[in-house]
Design a protein around this motif. Structure first.
Motif, PDB file in Angstrom:
ATOM      1  N   GLY A   1     -30.352   3.391 -62.685  1.00  0.00           N
ATOM      2  CA  GLY A   1     -30.258   2.451 -61.573  1.00  0.00           C
ATOM      3  C   GLY A   1     -30.070   1.017 -61.987  1.00  0.00           C
ATOM      4  N   SER A   2     -30.046   0.727 -63.282  1.00  0.00           N
ATOM      5  CA  SER A   2     -29.803  -0.646 -63.720  1.00  0.00           C
ATOM      6  C   SER A   2     -28.367  -1.057 -63.432  1.00  0.00           C
ATOM      7  N   CYS A   3     -27.435  -0.173 -63.693  1.00  0.00           N
ATOM      8  CA  CYS A   3     -26.008  -0.446 -63.472  1.00  0.00           C
ATOM      9  C   CYS A   3     -25.485   0.153 -62.175  1.00  0.00           C
ATOM     10  N   HIS A   4     -26.144   1.205 -61.685  1.00  0.00           N
ATOM     11  CA  HIS A   4     -25.635   1.947 -60.536  1.00  0.00           C
ATOM     12  C   HIS A   4     -26.518   1.781 -59.308  1.00  0.00           C
ATOM     13  N   ASP A   5     -25.868   1.583 -58.165  1.00  0.00           N
ATOM     14  CA  ASP A   5     -26.539   1.563 -56.866  1.00  0.00           C
ATOM     15  C   ASP A   5     -26.117   2.837 -56.136  1.00  0.00           C
ATOM     16  N   PRO A   6     -27.022   3.808 -55.962  1.00  0.00           N
ATOM     17  CA  PRO A   6     -26.633   5.106 -55.398  1.00  0.00           C
ATOM     18  C   PRO A   6     -26.164   5.044 -53.948  1.00  0.00           C
ATOM     19  N   HIS A   7     -26.337   3.875 -53.291  1.00  0.00           N
ATOM     20  CA  HIS A   7     -25.934   3.749 -51.892  1.00  0.00           C
ATOM     21  C   HIS A   7     -24.715   2.845 -51.710  1.00  0.00           C
ATOM     22  N   ALA A   8     -24.039   2.456 -52.792  1.00  0.00           N
ATOM     23  CA  ALA A   8     -22.934   1.507 -52.711  1.00  0.00           C
ATOM     24  C   ALA A   8     -21.759   2.103 -51.940  1.00  0.00           C
ATOM     25  N   ASP A   9     -21.359   1.426 -50.870  1.00  0.00           N
ATOM     26  CA  ASP A   9     -20.282   1.867 -49.987  1.00  0.00           C
ATOM     27  C   ASP A   9     -18.945   1.793 -50.718  1.00  0.00           C
ATOM     28  N   ALA A  10     -18.281   2.934 -50.863  1.00  0.00           N
ATOM     29  CA  ALA A  10     -17.016   2.986 -51.597  1.00  0.00           C
ATOM     30  C   ALA A  10     -15.857   2.404 -50.800  1.00  0.00           C
ATOM     31  N   THR A  11     -16.049   2.162 -49.499  1.00  0.00           N
ATOM     32  CA  THR A  11     -14.948   1.672 -48.667  1.00  0.00           C
ATOM     33  C   THR A  11     -15.110   0.204 -48.306  1.00  0.00           C
ATOM     34  N   ALA A  12     -16.234  -0.411 -48.697  1.00  0.00           N
ATOM     35  CA  ALA A  12     -16.488  -1.807 -48.353  1.00  0.00           C
ATOM     36  C   ALA A  12     -15.725  -2.729 -49.297  1.00  0.00           C
ATOM     37  N   ALA A  13     -15.790  -4.031 -49.018  1.00  0.00           N
ATOM     38  CA  ALA A  13     -15.184  -5.018 -49.905  1.00  0.00           C
ATOM     39  C   ALA A  13     -15.769  -4.838 -51.305  1.00  0.00           C
ATOM     40  N   GLY A  14     -14.920  -4.909 -52.305  1.00  0.00           N
ATOM     41  CA  GLY A  14     -15.367  -4.665 -53.679  1.00  0.00           C
ATOM     42  C   GLY A  14     -15.571  -3.195 -53.951  1.00  0.00           C
ATOM     43  N   SER A  15     -14.763  -2.344 -53.282  1.00  0.00           N
ATOM     44  CA  SER A  15     -14.952  -0.898 -53.395  1.00  0.00           C
ATOM     45  C   SER A  15     -14.701  -0.380 -54.799  1.00  0.00           C
ATOM     46  N   LEU A  16     -14.078  -1.201 -55.648  1.00  0.00           N
ATOM     47  CA  LEU A  16     -13.894  -0.801 -57.038  1.00  0.00           C
ATOM     48  C   LEU A  16     -15.255  -0.532 -57.673  1.00  0.00           C
ATOM     49  N   ALA A  17     -16.267  -1.284 -57.222  1.00  0.00           N
ATOM     50  CA  ALA A  17     -17.624  -1.040 -57.694  1.00  0.00           C
ATOM     51  C   ALA A  17     -18.209   0.189 -57.001  1.00  0.00           C
ATOM     52  N   GLY A  18     -18.053   0.258 -55.682  1.00  0.00           N
ATOM     53  CA  GLY A  18     -18.662   1.339 -54.912  1.00  0.00           C
ATOM     54  C   GLY A  18     -18.141   2.711 -55.263  1.00  0.00           C
ATOM     55  N   ALA A  19     -16.883   2.796 -55.706  1.00  0.00           N
ATOM     56  CA  ALA A  19     -16.298   4.097 -56.037  1.00  0.00           C
ATOM     57  C   ALA A  19     -17.065   4.785 -57.158  1.00  0.00           C
ATOM     58  N   THR A  20     -17.641   4.023 -58.048  1.00  0.00           N
ATOM     59  CA  THR A  20     -18.428   4.580 -59.144  1.00  0.00           C
ATOM     60  C   THR A  20     -19.885   4.121 -59.065  1.00  0.00           C
ATOM     61  N   PHE A  21     -20.282   3.641 -57.895  1.00  0.00           N
ATOM     62  CA  PHE A  21     -21.659   3.232 -57.626  1.00  0.00           C
ATOM     63  C   PHE A  21     -22.130   2.084 -58.523  1.00  0.00           C
ATOM     64  N   LEU A  22     -21.211   1.283 -59.032  1.00  0.00           N
ATOM     65  CA  LEU A  22     -21.612   0.147 -59.852  1.00  0.00           C
ATOM     66  C   LEU A  22     -22.192  -0.957 -58.982  1.00  0.00           C
ATOM     67  N   ARG A  23     -23.096  -1.737 -59.538  1.00  0.00           N
ATOM     68  CA  ARG A  23     -23.727  -2.812 -58.771  1.00  0.00           C
ATOM     69  C   ARG A  23     -22.766  -3.976 -58.535  1.00  0.00           C
ATOM     70  N   VAL A  24     -21.857  -4.217 -59.464  1.00  0.00           N
ATOM     71  CA  VAL A  24     -20.761  -5.176 -59.276  1.00  0.00           C
ATOM     72  C   VAL A  24     -19.503  -4.529 -59.841  1.00  0.00           C
TER      73      VAL A  24
END
Length: 313
Positions: A276-299
């Protein structure tokens, strides 16, 4: 002894209430986030093509006859009867069987000369991630299934609930496949359970090893159920994260664990790098910055922002 047990139960109850209040306060934003991720394993529509999901339906009066579910959060969380068997730290209201920390091969097995921090056994919140991502039990291992009378203490064990699955990275039995299945050999993955060594020469950051190759983390405290513990994070406001001075979900979250210590390393409660340091398990893959959300990255990792948030290169 009984008073001690009652105290432990009170702390757990307070922690559970705090988690539930946080989920309620998050409201529709949290719902939209998890619904638009690969962690939405329900039979509901999702904009992510070919994701792993159950295709069957829930039988609310006879959960043993269910072949799937319309619910999203149930694959990870339950308001009642969560697994609290992890002796190190229990993930919040976890609805899966937590597997023993033994049997994992960690990064420590490589005996790397560049490792400064102590590497602990698998623990903290990473045990939650690995309850699916080590591929040893089905993703429909669910302790408290939707409906009345759906409680199984072991979640159905290795084969889970035997629901009906579809997707590009799942077996017919609901076991995760592909690169997301880390297996129990974690030696070829970024280390977890490793002491974060940022803060070289920083007197205020006393409970960590120190290495100039790592960014100094921010330290604070958090009190839950009358118990105060240090908390740590690496601020990402200059690397695509939220521009705040408090810990947010776009920061690199470090999890407090107890280290033994050694020469030049004071040990005690200190910051640990976990899944969970690098990954946010709830990151929206379709929101702004989805490049992060697609792989659950925090940024987003554009320009290696995730790596450089911690590694001072």
């Amino acid at each position: 002894m009984e008073l001690h047990k009652l105290g432990q139960r009170a702390v757990r109850a307070a922690s559970a209430c705090a988690v539930l209040m946080g989920l309620m306060a998050a409201g529709q934003d949290a719902w939209a986030g998890i619904a638009n991720t690969r962690h939405n394993l329900s039979n509901q529509a999702n904009p992510i093509a070919n994701r792993n999901q159950v295709t069957g339906t829930n039988n609310p009066t006879n959960p043993s006859a269910s072949t799937g579910t319309e619910e999203i959060c149930v694959f990870c969380h339950t308001p009642h009867a969560a697994d609290v068997s992890n002796p190190l730290e229990n993930p919040p209201l976890w609805n899966k069987q937590l597997l023993p920390a033994a049997g994992y091969t960690t990064y420590a097995s490589l005996n790397s000369a560049t490792i400064d921090g102590e590497i602990l056994n698998v623990g903290s919140t990473s045990v939650a991630c690995l309850s699916c991502h080590d591929g040893s039990q089905a993703m429909d291992n669910i302790i408290n299934a939707p409906g009345s009378g759906g409680l199984l203490a072991n979640g159905g064990d290795v084969n889970g609930r035997a629901w009906t699955w579809t997707g590009t990275n799942v077996t017919a039995d609901g076991l995760l496949t592909g690169v997301a299945n880390l297996t129990k050999d974690l030696s070829n993955d970024h280390p977890i359970g490793i002491q974060y060594c940022g803060g070289f020469g920083t007197a205020a950051n006393v409970n960590t090893c120190r290495d100039a190759d790592f960014v100094t983390p921010t330290a604070g405290t958090q009190t839950v159920g009358g118990v105060t513990r240090p908390i740590y994070w690496v601020d990402t406001s200059g690397r695509g994260g939220a521009a705040t001075t408090t810990r947010d979900k776009t920061d690199m979250i470090l999890f407090t664990r107890d280290f033994v210590g050694g020469p030049g390393n004071p040990g005690g409660p200190g910051p640990s790098v976990e899944c969970g340091s690098c990954h946010d398990p709830h990151a929206d893959a379709t929101a702004a910055g989805s490049l992060a959300g697609a792989t659950f990255l925090r940024v987003s990792n554009t320009g290696s922002q995730v790596c450089l948030a911690c590694h001072n290169k």
